[in-house]
Structure formats: structure tokens, C-alpha cells
Design an enzyme around this catalytic site. Structure first.
Site, mmCIF file in Angstrom:
data_model
loop_
_atom_site.group_PDB
_atom_site.id
_atom_site.type_symbol
_atom_site.label_atom_id
_atom_site.label_comp_id
_atom_site.label_asym_id
_atom_site.label_seq_id
_atom_site.Cartn_x
_atom_site.Cartn_y
_atom_site.Cartn_z
ATOM 1 N N LYS A 86 0.041 -1.106 0.429
ATOM 2 C CA LYS A 86 1.274 -0.389 0.098
ATOM 3 C C LYS A 86 2.010 -0.017 1.383
ATOM 4 O O LYS A 86 1.469 0.665 2.259
ATOM 5 C CB LYS A 86 0.935 0.855 -0.713
ATOM 6 C CG LYS A 86 2.145 1.628 -1.228
ATOM 7 C CD LYS A 86 1.668 2.790 -2.102
ATOM 8 C CE LYS A 86 2.822 3.544 -2.723
ATOM 9 N NZ LYS A 86 2.325 4.654 -3.586
ATOM 10 N N GLU B 5 -2.472 0.459 -9.749
ATOM 11 C CA GLU B 5 -2.725 1.089 -8.451
ATOM 12 C C GLU B 5 -3.932 2.023 -8.556
ATOM 13 O O GLU B 5 -4.014 2.862 -9.453
ATOM 14 C CB GLU B 5 -1.486 1.889 -8.042
ATOM 15 C CG GLU B 5 -1.662 2.752 -6.808
ATOM 16 C CD GLU B 5 -0.510 3.727 -6.631
ATOM 17 O OE1 GLU B 5 -0.262 4.134 -5.476
ATOM 18 O OE2 GLU B 5 0.155 4.086 -7.630
ATOM 19 N N CYS C 93 3.551 0.857 -6.851
ATOM 20 C CA CYS C 93 4.147 2.124 -7.258
ATOM 21 C C CYS C 93 5.535 2.363 -6.670
ATOM 22 O O CYS C 93 6.492 1.707 -7.031
ATOM 23 C CB CYS C 93 3.190 3.267 -6.936
ATOM 24 S SG CYS C 93 3.508 4.768 -7.908
#
Length: 549
Positions: free
Chosen positions: A371, A314, A422
């Protein structure tokens, strides 16, 4: 005078004992995850609270112990949140950084306390005096509350993750109905043990009353003989708890023992680059220079090893999409012709997203995953109109960060992938939906550099659960650790060091299987809630005043 003082102190100690027991047992549950990893405690750590709630059911005293248990569990399990301090690298001064850190840690701990208070209230109000009904309702309500909590933006500490990565056998129950299957198992076993204990206490109380009042000599003698027998510590609830625990592990072992089909045509050799760039450097020109150097060199090394694709963490290159084409890493992709998944920032109008981009062998962007689950306070401000003036945005960028769509798919030159960035690793539904939509392997891209080592290990544990639940191979790339490769049985084939620069290549396999969980979602929680509601209704209609165990 001294005797009166000692008596008052003793009374205060006795009054506070339930709260201390509840807090201590919650802390024990918190020790089941990293860094301690005492996962066996999960099967008994709820027992003291359950007993306290049941034995004080006629008063309001069950609620403070439940609240303290929740605080104990979540504050210990999520202590790694304090690792975000100090956030001076984001431009947040030391004292405000400390205040924000304590607020985040305290908020999630209090939220856990509220969760347990609601659970205790519902279980007592609906469960009544029947042990079997309390166990059913207690299990159903817990799973229902976890489902409700995980549907929101702030989620991490399911009871299920107390078993990861150590108890892979029981984690295979997640293939049936997701993480709540494991949660239900833990709550039910704890409930059976607790009900066995409360029934034992009840029998002892009845024996003492009968013996003292001389009202039922035969009954007193019968109960006394039971407790003087060699098998006095055995009761039906403990026998059922033992049988249930063994049976559930046998089911998990059967699922765990199934061979993994690995056809050569489904093989995909993936390389991972762990760049090891401290977050405090990311905003600087030196940090970006190191990021370009580390990820470009890592890509070239892996390309020379014959990998099919390279995965980066990320925000590996903390720049916008429009600037990616000018980087040395993309130039290397064009030169070597090896597919790369590069973490960077996407753009959406005046806002930005944390994204993972697929670069094909020509160095062209062919897909992008944004995300979808953002970290509250860390990546966006909840109720920004209210809190925005109090807590400054913690992002290193000046633009406004926005989440990606909830129904994204991530197509690659090797087929559809299940993408996770994440924080999303905690949300099993994100993975389930993508697997149901045709995702054949998992790509997990994270940056946990601002936390202590226990957080990335818990993060790895979450990814293990997702691999098992979806029956998929997983490649996990992080900035500073722990990067890893995981097979569909949750076995870690390779794991990186922590705070180290590393490259590693391994073979994963594309799969199109669909577990019951992928096909039917979390059907168990719905079934438990329906059954518990029906059972409660039947007991009320049949004999609402009857007290029976």
C-alpha cells in the site's frame, strides 16, 4: 427603543445572510454523495457561492463565505470519518478516541475551507470584471487546486465523485483527462449559471438607477422593456450553460455506448471472499481464528466452483508474511491449486507494510504489492517528531508502518494487474500509472469495517470512477462490504450486502486498451491553466482599465 433593537437585529441578520447562504450551499453539495446521493445538486450548489464572491469582489467579504462553503461541503461529505469512534479496539481510551475523531473531521473540513478561500481569492484577483474570464479562471484554478491537493497524502472529496455511481454517462469524461474533466464540467456549468444571475442583477440595478435619476430615459425604457418581456428570464449564460451540460452528456453517452470487447481468451473468473470480521476482534486470537476459518472455507467453496483465482480483503489475515505459510488458507491453496491474492502484512526491516500477496497454484508467493497511500493519523502520523508525543499511533501492531513504492507493478500468473489497497481508491493517478505500465484488470482490496455504511458506498463510488477512467474491469473485495464487480463502463455487475459473510464468483476480462487519460495524464488542467493565464495577459495588455461583461 424597540424599533432600534429590531433594526439592529435586522442589520445583523442581513450581514450574516451571505455566510448562511454559503454554508447552506456547501452543505447541499455535501448531500450529493452517500448516504443521500442527491447528485443533481452538484450542477447548481456552487452557484450561490459564485454569486457572493463576484458581487463582493471589491471587498474582502468573499473570503469568509468561501471558507464556510468549503467547510459545509467537506464536513457533510466526509461525516463518515466520525465512524472511527470509539477506537477502544485499538487500545485508545474513549475520550482520546473522541478527541482524535473530532480532530480528523475538523481538520479535513477546515482544509476544504482553505481550499475554497484560495480559489475565491485567485478567481477574483485575476478574473476581474469579465464574466467569460472569471468562468475560465475559476474552472482552471479549481482543477489546479484539486490536482495539487490530490498529490498530497490527504485526499478524497473531488467534485467529480459527486456524480458516482449515479451519473455514469458524465463520468465517462474521465476517460479523456481523468476526474478533473468531470470537475471542470461541474464548475463551468455552475459558473455560467452564476454569471447569468449576476448579469441579471446588474441589469436590474442599472434599470433602477436610470429610472430613479431620470438620467437616461431611453436606456431605462429599453432595459425595462427587456425585463417585462416573456423571455426576461433567459440570458446568454443560461443558454450556454444548458448547451454545455447537454453537449458534455452527449459526449459521455457516446463513450458509454461503445461496446466492450470480451474475447474468451481474455476471460478470468475471479472469486471474492467477504470475511465479515469486526475490527474489534482482529487483535484477538478469536478474531484470527475466525479469519482463518472464514477465508479458508470461502476459498474452498470458490475453488470448487471453478474460479481461476480468489481475492481477499486488505488485512484478511492480520499477520506477517513470514507466518503466512503456516496458515490453513495457504494450505488450501497448495491443495486446490487455485491462485489466491491474500491481504496481510509485509516486512521491510524493522517496519511493516499493508500488502497484497499473490500465491500461485503451488502455494508460493510470486508477487507482492505494498500500500503506497497511507491514511494520515490512521496509519501514520504526519510530522511524527512533533505530533508523535500527542497522538498515539492507531495501528494494532507495535512496528512502524511504511508506504510502498510509488512506481510498483503487480505481476500475476494471469498478467499484470492494477492493484489498490483501501484508501488508494481515491487517487486516480495510482490507477492511471499502473494502467499505462500494462495493468490489464483492477484488484481492489479494502477494509472499511470501522466506518458507517456511507463510507464503503463512497469507496465503491471511487472504484467505479477508476474503472471508467482506465477502461478496466474491477474486482473489489472488502472485509464487511461493499464488495463488488464493476465493468469498464462503471456498471456494478454484483455488489455484496453490508456486514455479511459472502462469497461470489464472476468473470472479468483482461484489457490492454489505453484511454486518453491513461496515455496523456491530466492534460486538460494544464490546458485550462495555460489558456486562462494567456487570456488574462491578453486582456491586461489590450485594455487593463476597461470594465466589460
Amino acid at each position: 427603543m424597540q424599533k432600534k433593537q429590531n433594526k439592529k437585529q435586522g442589520e445583523r441578520l442581513t450581514a450574516s445572510l451571505p455566510y448562511l447562504i454559503a454554508l447552506a450551499s456547501g452543505i447541499l453539495m455535501g448531500l450529493t454523495v452517500a448516504p443521500v446521493g442527491a447528485w443533481l445538486l452538484a450542477w447548481i450548489a456552487l452557484v450561490p457561492l459564485w454569486v457572493l464572491v463576484v458581487t463582493s469582489a471589491k471587498s474582502k467579504n468573499q473570503f469568509p463565505p468561501a471558507f464556510l462553503w468549503g467547510i459545509g461541503y467537506h464536513s457533510v461529505a466526509l461525516f463518515w470519518i466520525t465512524g472511527i469512534h470509539p477506537m477502544t479496539w485499538l487500545g485508545v481510551p474513549w475520550l482520546p478516541s473522541l478527541a482524535i475523531t473530532l480532530f480528523c473531521w475538523g481538520f479535513i473540513s477546515v482544509l476544504g475551507g482553505i481550499f475554497l478561500t484560495i480559489w475565491a481569492a485567485v478567481m477574483v484577483r485575476l478574473g476581474g470584471q469579465k464574466s467569460w474570464l472569471r468562468i475560465l479562471i475559476g474552472t482552471a484554478v479549481w482543477c489546479g487546486l484539486e490536482s495539487l491537493w490530490s498529490a498530497g497524502p490527504l485526499w478524497w472529496s473531488s467534485l467529480a465523485y459527486t456524480q458516482s455511481p449515479h451519473n455514469l454517462v458524465i463520468l465517462h469524461l474521465g476517460q479523456l483527462s481523468g476526474p478533473n474533466t468531470v470537475t471542470a464540467a461541474i464548475v463551468a456549468v455552475n459558473g455560467l449559471i452564476a454569471e447569468g444571475w449576476t448579469n441579471r442583477l446588474l441589469c436590474e440595478t442599472l434599470r433602477e438607477r436610470a429610472a430613479s435619476r431620470r438620467e437616461d430615459a431611453k436606456g431605462a425604457e429599453r432595459i425595462s422593456s427587456v425585463f417585462s418581456a416573456p423571455w426576461r428570464f433567459v440570458n446568454k449564460y443560461w443558454v450556454i450553460a444548458t448547451g454545455l451540460l447537454i453537449t458534455l452528456h452527449l459526449i459521455g453517452f457516446i463513450l458509454y455506448s461503445r461496446p466492450i470487447v470480451q474475447p474468451p481468451e481474455a476471460a478470468l473468473k475471479v472469486g471474492i471472499v467477504q470475511g465479515n470480521i469486526p475490527n474489534r476482534l482482529l487483535r484477538s486470537s478469536e478474531g484470527f481464528r475466525r479469519a482463518q476459518e472464514n477465508y479458508t472455507n470461502g476459498y474452498l467453496t470458490l475453488a470448487d466452483q471453478g474460479v481461476d483465482a480468489v481475492l481477499t480483503p486488505e488485512g484478511a489475515l492480520p499477520i506477517f508474511q513470514r507466518n503466512l505459510m503456516e496458515t490453513a488458507l495457504v494450505a488450501a491453496v497448495k491443495k486446490k491449486g487455485v491462485v489466491a491474492w491474500i491481504g496481510a502484512f509485509g516486512e521491510r526491516g524493522d517496519s511493516y507494510t499493508i500488502s497484497l500477496f499473490t500465491f500461485n497454484s503451488k502455494g508460493e508467493i510470486v508477487s507482492r504489492y505494498d500500500k503506497a497511500k497511507l491514511v494520515p493519523l490512521g496509519e501514520y502520523i504526519p510530522f511524527e517528531g512533533i505530533l508523535g508525543g500527542i497522538i498515539q499511533r492507531l495501528s494494532p501492531l507495535d512496528a512502524h508502518q511504511v508506504p510502498g513504492s510509488a512506481n510498483q507493478v503487480f505481476d500475476t500468473p494471469f498478467g499484470r494487474a492494477i492493484a489498490s489497497i483501501c484508501y488508494e481508491s481515491a487517487f486516480g493517478e495510482q490507477f492511471r500509472r499502473q494502467a499505462a505500465a500494462g495493468g490489464q484488470f483492477i484488484l481492489s482490496s479494502s477494509n472499511d469495517a470501522h466506518y458507517t455504511a456511507s463510507m464503503p458506498f463512497q469507496h465503491h463510488a471511487q472504484d467505479i470512477m477508476r474503472a471508467i477512467e482506465t477502461d478496466r474491469w474491477s474486482a473489489r473485495a472488502t472485509n464487511t462490504g461493499y464488495s463488488a464487480f464493476v465493468d469498464p463502463h462503471g456498471r456494478t455487475l454484483w455488489i455484496s450486502g453490508y456486514n455479511t459473510y459472502e462469497t461470489h464468483a464472476d468473470t472479468i476480462y483482461r484489457r490492454q486498451t489505453q484511454t486518453l487519460y491513461v496515455r496523456w495524464d491530466d492534460w486538460l488542467t494544464s490546458l485550462l491553466l495555460i489558456c486562462s493565464g494567456g487570456a488574462r495577459l491578453v486582456t491586461q495588455l489590450s485594455d487593463p482599465n476597461k470594465i466589460s461583461n
